[in-house]
Each structure stands twice: as structure tokens, then as C-alpha cells.
Design a protein around this motif. Structure first.
Motif, PDB file in Angstrom:
ATOM      1  N   LEU A   1       9.086 -24.243  21.072  1.00 15.08           N
ATOM      2  CA  LEU A   1       9.679 -25.381  20.371  1.00 15.08           C
ATOM      3  C   LEU A   1       9.853 -25.060  18.894  1.00 15.08           C
ATOM      4  CD1 LEU A   1      10.685 -28.275  20.267  1.00 15.08           C
ATOM      5  CD2 LEU A   1       8.296 -29.038  20.071  1.00 15.08           C
ATOM      6  N   GLY A   2       8.896 -24.370  18.294  1.00 15.50           N
ATOM      7  CA  GLY A   2       9.019 -24.015  16.889  1.00 15.50           C
ATOM      8  C   GLY A   2      10.240 -23.158  16.616  1.00 15.50           C
ATOM      9  N   GLU A   3      10.474 -22.192  17.478  1.00 15.84           N
ATOM     10  CA  GLU A   3      11.640 -21.332  17.316  1.00 15.84           C
ATOM     11  C   GLU A   3      12.923 -22.134  17.479  1.00 15.84           C
ATOM     12  OE1 GLU A   3      13.394 -17.135  19.166  1.00 15.84           O
ATOM     13  OE2 GLU A   3      11.484 -17.963  19.882  1.00 15.84           O
ATOM     14  N   ALA A   4      12.946 -23.045  18.449  1.00 16.23           N
ATOM     15  CA  ALA A   4      14.131 -23.876  18.672  1.00 16.23           C
ATOM     16  C   ALA A   4      14.405 -24.788  17.484  1.00 16.23           C
ATOM     17  CB  ALA A   4      13.954 -24.704  19.940  1.00 16.23           C
ATOM     18  N   LEU A   5      13.356 -25.365  16.906  1.00 19.65           N
ATOM     19  CA  LEU A   5      13.520 -26.231  15.740  1.00 19.65           C
ATOM     20  C   LEU A   5      14.130 -25.471  14.570  1.00 19.65           C
ATOM     21  CD1 LEU A   5      10.116 -28.120  15.921  1.00 19.65           C
ATOM     22  CD2 LEU A   5      12.349 -29.234  15.918  1.00 19.65           C
ATOM     23  N   ALA A   6      13.623 -24.264  14.337  1.00 18.00           N
ATOM     24  CA  ALA A   6      14.125 -23.460  13.231  1.00 18.00           C
ATOM     25  C   ALA A   6      15.613 -23.158  13.403  1.00 18.00           C
ATOM     26  CB  ALA A   6      13.324 -22.167  13.117  1.00 18.00           C
ATOM     27  N   ILE A   7      16.003 -22.788  14.610  1.00 18.36           N
ATOM     28  CA  ILE A   7      17.399 -22.449  14.868  1.00 18.36           C
ATOM     29  C   ILE A   7      18.294 -23.677  14.769  1.00 18.36           C
ATOM     30  CG2 ILE A   7      18.999 -21.604  16.622  1.00 18.36           C
ATOM     31  CD1 ILE A   7      17.325 -19.436  15.237  1.00 18.36           C
ATOM     32  N   ARG A   8      17.821 -24.808  15.312  1.00 21.24           N
ATOM     33  CA  ARG A   8      18.653 -26.017  15.266  1.00 21.24           C
ATOM     34  C   ARG A   8      18.912 -26.455  13.832  1.00 21.24           C
ATOM     35  NH1 ARG A   8      22.804 -27.911  16.106  1.00 21.24           N
ATOM     36  NH2 ARG A   8      23.179 -30.061  16.783  1.00 21.24           N
ATOM     37  N   LEU A   9      17.865 -26.440  13.015  1.00 22.83           N
ATOM     38  CA  LEU A   9      18.043 -26.842  11.627  1.00 22.83           C
ATOM     39  C   LEU A   9      18.894 -25.840  10.862  1.00 22.83           C
ATOM     40  CD1 LEU A   9      14.602 -28.354  10.557  1.00 22.83           C
ATOM     41  CD2 LEU A   9      16.683 -29.539  11.262  1.00 22.83           C
TER      42      LEU A   9
ATOM     43  N   ARG B   1      21.356 -24.113  12.039  1.00 24.00           N
ATOM     44  CA  ARG B   1      22.754 -24.386  12.411  1.00 24.00           C
ATOM     45  C   ARG B   1      23.288 -25.596  11.651  1.00 24.00           C
ATOM     46  NH1 ARG B   1      24.666 -22.318  17.761  1.00 24.00           N
ATOM     47  NH2 ARG B   1      26.153 -24.040  17.624  1.00 24.00           N
ATOM     48  N   LYS B   2      22.470 -26.628  11.482  1.00 19.98           N
ATOM     49  CA  LYS B   2      22.924 -27.854  10.835  1.00 19.98           C
ATOM     50  C   LYS B   2      22.999 -27.739   9.317  1.00 19.98           C
ATOM     51  CE  LYS B   2      23.647 -31.295  12.496  1.00 19.98           C
ATOM     52  NZ  LYS B   2      24.890 -31.900  13.076  1.00 19.98           N
ATOM     53  N   LEU B   3      22.105 -26.958   8.719  1.00 25.26           N
ATOM     54  CA  LEU B   3      21.962 -26.964   7.270  1.00 25.26           C
ATOM     55  C   LEU B   3      22.647 -25.798   6.565  1.00 25.26           C
ATOM     56  CD1 LEU B   3      18.184 -27.951   7.036  1.00 25.26           C
ATOM     57  CD2 LEU B   3      20.165 -29.476   6.870  1.00 25.26           C
ATOM     58  N   ALA B   4      23.159 -24.854   7.306  1.00 25.53           N
ATOM     59  CA  ALA B   4      23.765 -23.670   6.685  1.00 25.53           C
ATOM     60  C   ALA B   4      24.937 -24.076   5.797  1.00 25.53           C
ATOM     61  CB  ALA B   4      24.217 -22.691   7.758  1.00 25.53           C
ATOM     62  N   ARG B   5      24.993 -23.474   4.624  1.00 26.07           N
ATOM     63  CA  ARG B   5      26.044 -23.715   3.642  1.00 26.07           C
ATOM     64  C   ARG B   5      26.339 -22.410   2.921  1.00 26.07           C
ATOM     65  NH1 ARG B   5      26.117 -27.577   6.155  1.00 26.07           N
ATOM     66  NH2 ARG B   5      26.312 -29.793   5.576  1.00 26.07           N
ATOM     67  N   GLU B   6      27.350 -22.440   2.078  1.00 24.40           N
ATOM     68  CA  GLU B   6      27.640 -21.276   1.259  1.00 24.40           C
ATOM     69  C   GLU B   6      26.454 -20.943   0.358  1.00 24.40           C
ATOM     70  OE1 GLU B   6      30.981 -19.733  -1.998  1.00 24.40           O
ATOM     71  OE2 GLU B   6      31.176 -21.695  -1.023  1.00 24.40           O
TER      72      GLU B   6
ATOM     73  N   THR C   1      23.181 -19.272   3.667  1.00 25.15           N
ATOM     74  CA  THR C   1      23.809 -19.074   4.965  1.00 25.15           C
ATOM     75  C   THR C   1      22.800 -19.180   6.095  1.00 25.15           C
ATOM     76  OG1 THR C   1      23.458 -16.685   4.961  1.00 25.15           O
ATOM     77  CG2 THR C   1      25.463 -17.513   3.881  1.00 25.15           C
ATOM     78  N   ARG C   2      23.321 -19.251   7.316  1.00 22.90           N
ATOM     79  CA  ARG C   2      22.428 -19.292   8.459  1.00 22.90           C
ATOM     80  C   ARG C   2      21.595 -18.014   8.543  1.00 22.90           C
ATOM     81  NH1 ARG C   2      23.562 -19.999  14.998  1.00 22.90           N
ATOM     82  NH2 ARG C   2      21.426 -19.412  15.543  1.00 22.90           N
ATOM     83  N   GLU C   3      22.173 -16.893   8.188  1.00 26.89           N
ATOM     84  CA  GLU C   3      21.433 -15.633   8.227  1.00 26.89           C
ATOM     85  C   GLU C   3      20.235 -15.659   7.281  1.00 26.89           C
ATOM     86  OE1 GLU C   3      24.736 -15.914   8.133  1.00 26.89           O
ATOM     87  OE2 GLU C   3      25.003 -15.299  10.232  1.00 26.89           O
ATOM     88  N   GLU C   4      20.359 -16.413   6.188  1.00 29.33           N
ATOM     89  CA  GLU C   4      19.239 -16.560   5.260  1.00 29.33           C
ATOM     90  C   GLU C   4      18.258 -17.630   5.731  1.00 29.33           C
ATOM     91  OE1 GLU C   4      20.926 -15.702   0.872  1.00 29.33           O
ATOM     92  OE2 GLU C   4      22.070 -17.220   1.992  1.00 29.33           O
ATOM     93  N   LEU C   5      18.794 -18.704   6.321  1.00 30.89           N
ATOM     94  CA  LEU C   5      17.945 -19.807   6.773  1.00 30.89           C
ATOM     95  C   LEU C   5      17.111 -19.443   7.991  1.00 30.89           C
ATOM     96  CD1 LEU C   5      20.333 -22.866   6.366  1.00 30.89           C
ATOM     97  CD2 LEU C   5      18.145 -22.530   5.210  1.00 30.89           C
TER      98      LEU C   5
ATOM     99  N   ALA D   1      19.396 -32.545   3.283  1.00 28.95           N
ATOM    100  CA  ALA D   1      19.215 -33.664   4.211  1.00 28.95           C
ATOM    101  C   ALA D   1      20.026 -34.871   3.763  1.00 28.95           C
ATOM    102  CB  ALA D   1      17.735 -34.022   4.318  1.00 28.95           C
ATOM    103  N   SER D   2      20.087 -35.093   2.455  1.00 30.63           N
ATOM    104  CA  SER D   2      20.873 -36.205   1.937  1.00 30.63           C
ATOM    105  C   SER D   2      22.356 -36.002   2.216  1.00 30.63           C
ATOM    106  CB  SER D   2      20.629 -36.339   0.429  1.00 30.63           C
ATOM    107  OG  SER D   2      21.389 -37.395  -0.103  1.00 30.63           O
ATOM    108  N   GLU D   3      22.826 -34.776   2.028  1.00 34.95           N
ATOM    109  CA  GLU D   3      24.238 -34.466   2.240  1.00 34.95           C
ATOM    110  C   GLU D   3      24.627 -34.490   3.713  1.00 34.95           C
ATOM    111  OE1 GLU D   3      27.132 -30.519   1.863  1.00 34.95           O
ATOM    112  OE2 GLU D   3      25.339 -30.669   0.617  1.00 34.95           O
ATOM    113  N   VAL D   4      23.788 -33.895   4.561  1.00 35.43           N
ATOM    114  CA  VAL D   4      24.147 -33.699   5.970  1.00 35.43           C
ATOM    115  C   VAL D   4      23.820 -34.924   6.820  1.00 35.43           C
ATOM    116  CG1 VAL D   4      23.705 -32.278   8.020  1.00 35.43           C
ATOM    117  CG2 VAL D   4      23.853 -31.210   5.761  1.00 35.43           C
ATOM    118  N   PHE D   5      22.662 -35.555   6.560  1.00 33.22           N
ATOM    119  CA  PHE D   5      22.196 -36.640   7.425  1.00 33.22           C
ATOM    120  C   PHE D   5      22.256 -38.018   6.764  1.00 33.22           C
ATOM    121  CE2 PHE D   5      19.398 -32.896   8.574  1.00 33.22           C
ATOM    122  CZ  PHE D   5      20.148 -32.520   9.682  1.00 33.22           C
ATOM    123  N   ALA D   6      22.617 -38.084   5.483  1.00 30.27           N
ATOM    124  CA  ALA D   6      22.616 -39.347   4.730  1.00 30.27           C
ATOM    125  C   ALA D   6      21.225 -39.971   4.713  1.00 30.27           C
ATOM    126  CB  ALA D   6      23.644 -40.326   5.301  1.00 30.27           C
TER     127      ALA D   6
END
Length: 286
Positions: free
Chosen positions: A62-70, A72-77, A80-84, A156-161
Motif C-alpha cells: 500500500l505504501g508503494e501504491a500511495l507514493a505512485i498515485r500521489l 501521478r497526481k502532483l507531478a508538475r514542471e 516531475t514524476r521522476e523526481e517525485l 494540494a491547494s492547486e490540484v485538490f482545492a
């Protein structure tokens, strides 16, 4: 009691907060249910195959899944996802954080009639993803990495309001339903097993420093659009009606409503957060 004595009494009560002290959770059982549901869905919904494989089916915990899901959602310029991926992966090696997330998932499944599996919050519910992002920022804040913690708050404010200060203290078993426009100030405390609807604010009342945000005790239900301002305490099992503005303490198991909020009775439930009954019908006060 003068204001100074009241503040001292409130400070003493804060020592007894229940943060992630509720019932234990079987993380492996939650993860197994998530995987089983993902395996069933991928057979029918081929359009979700890439998402399900990346977040769940190719992951071992579950920990690995949480990290990947977030990631994917939070990656920005900016990051990047590769850094996150490695950053979040390292943070979710914390068993405590994973258990907190599992308790939140269980709370959603148990209380949200629109949720029929623990997979859904992980994939689709922005309230769960927002509270999980807060847990990341809070972990970073506690380790002195304040700028990075604030970065995740802004994401979180930008992506999820949803805007939760990283220093706020939030327990486990939290249902953040719909989540849009949920705001939590720096010194707020939310105990275990609290349910919160959209557009709730736990804010301060001005420019004062120090402890200036609300304390929300276990079992509280905060109705949609309610605003709780200042260092007020919502007692255990209290119910706050939708659209209310709370400016003073609410006694345990009381129901309040209005602007400003007034006591309208006693909650029918011991823990309104668990029942999610937002009607204000209640036992008459003795």
C-alpha cells in the motif's frame, strides 16, 4: 474565568489529544482488498489497465501504491514524476504513515455510501488524496524541511482545492467528503474519527500568533460550509450544522447551528462522524 485563565486551561487540555490512537488496522488486509478489486476491474475496463497496473497491480504494498498515485497526481514542471517517485517512495516507507492512510481508507468505505471498495479512494477520491498529501507535508515539516512541506501544501491547494497547513495536527480515520475548499490553519488540531464535508474552514480570527485555530475532538461531524474560527474547542461527538459559523466552544455531544452558531440540542449519536446523519433533529436538552 478571564481570557488568560481560559487560554491556560485550553493549553492543558491539548496535551490529551488523540492523534492516531484509534483502533488498529490490518494494512495487509486493506491492500489485499485493493488488489483483488483492481484485478477484477482490469478484466472489464481496459481503458483503466495502464492506471491500475501502474498504481496497484505492479506494486507490492500500500505504501508503494500511495507514493505512485500521489506522484501521478502532483507531478508538475517544478517537480516531475521522476523526481517525485523516489521522494514519495522514501516518505511512505514509514509504517506509521501507511497505517494512517489505511485507517482513512477504512473510514471512507464505512461512512461514505458512494464508496463500495477501498480501491476507489486510492484512485478517485480527492479528499483522500488531499489528506494523504497533507500527511506527506506534515512529515516533512516535522523533519525541518519546511520549504518542501509548503511546496506540497501549495500543490494540494492547486490540484485538490484543499489547503491544510503542514503544521496542523490531524488524526486518523478521517473522512474528508468531497473536500473542495477545505481550509485548515497552522495550529489546528483534529482528533481521530472526524468527518468533514466540503467548504469547511478551521481558521483564525485575525493576525494574532500562537495557538489560534480550532481543536476538533473525536467523533465530530462538520457539516458542509461550516466555519470554525479561533481557538475554540468542538467537544467529542459534537455536530456542526451546515453553513454554521462557530465562534465559541461547543460542549461534547451538542448540536449547534446558525450564524453565529447556537446550541439546538444534543446529538442523537455518540459519534455523529460515524453515522453521517446531518439532520439537526436531536434529543431535547435536559
Amino acid at each position: 474565568m478571564n481570557s488568560e485563565q481560559h487560554t491556560e486551561g485550553k493549553a492543558e487540555s491539548v496535551k490529551d489529544v488523540r492523534i492516531c490512537q484509534s483502533r488498529p488496522v490490518d494494512v495487509n488486509a486493506v491492500w489485499s482488498q485493493i488488489r483483488e478489486r483492481a484485478e477484477a476491474i482490469v478484466e472489464d475496463e481496459h481503458g483503466l489497465r495502464t492506471l491500475l497496473d501502474d498504481v496497484v497491480l505492479s506494486r507490492s504494498s500500500l505504501g508503494e501504491a500511495l507514493a505512485i498515485r500521489l506522484a501521478r497526481k502532483l507531478a508538475r514542471e517544478d517537480m516531475t514524476r521522476e523526481e517525485l517517485n523516489p521522494l514519495l517512495g522514501g516518505i511512505f516507507e514509514s509504517q506509521e504513515l501507511v497505517e494512517s492512510a489505511a485507517r482513512d481508507i477504512c473510514a471512507i468505505v464505512e461512512r461514505d455510501a458512494a464508496c463500495d471498495s477501498p480501491l476507489q479512494p486510492l484512485l478517485f477520491f480527492k479528499g483522500f488524496m488531499a489528506i494523504s498529501t497533507y500527511r506527506v507535508s506534515h512529515e516533512l515539516w516535522g523533519k525541518g524541511r519546511k520549504e518542501l512541506a509548503l511546496y506540497f501544501q501549495s500543490l494540494a491547494s492547486e490540484v485538490f482545492a484543499v489547503d491544510i497547513h503542514p503544521a496542523a495536527r490531524i488524526g486518523c480515520g478521517i473522512l474528508l467528503d468531497h473536500a473542495t475548499s477545505f481550509v485548515v490553519g497552522e495550529t489546528a488540531i483534529i482528533e481521530d474519527n472526524v468527518s468533514i464535508l466540503h467548504e469547511v474552514t478551521l481558521g483564525g480570527t485575525g493576525k494574532e500568533t500562537g495557538d489560534r485555530h480550532p481543536i476538533v475532538r473525536s467523533g465530530v461531524l462538520l457539516g458542509a460550509g461550516s466555519k470554525v474560527l479561533g481557538r475554540v474547542e468542538l467537544g467529542e461527538g459534537a455536530k456542526i450544522g451546515a453553513g454554521s459559523v462557530v465562534l465559541s466552544d461547543v460542549a461534547p455531544h451538542s448540536t449547534v447551528a446558525g450564524v453565529p452558531a447556537q446550541v439546538v440540542g444534543v446529538s442523537r449519536e455518540d459519534a455523529p462522524a460515524l453515522e453521517m446523519d446531518q439532520q439537526l433533529f436531536c434529543r431535547a436538552m435536559m
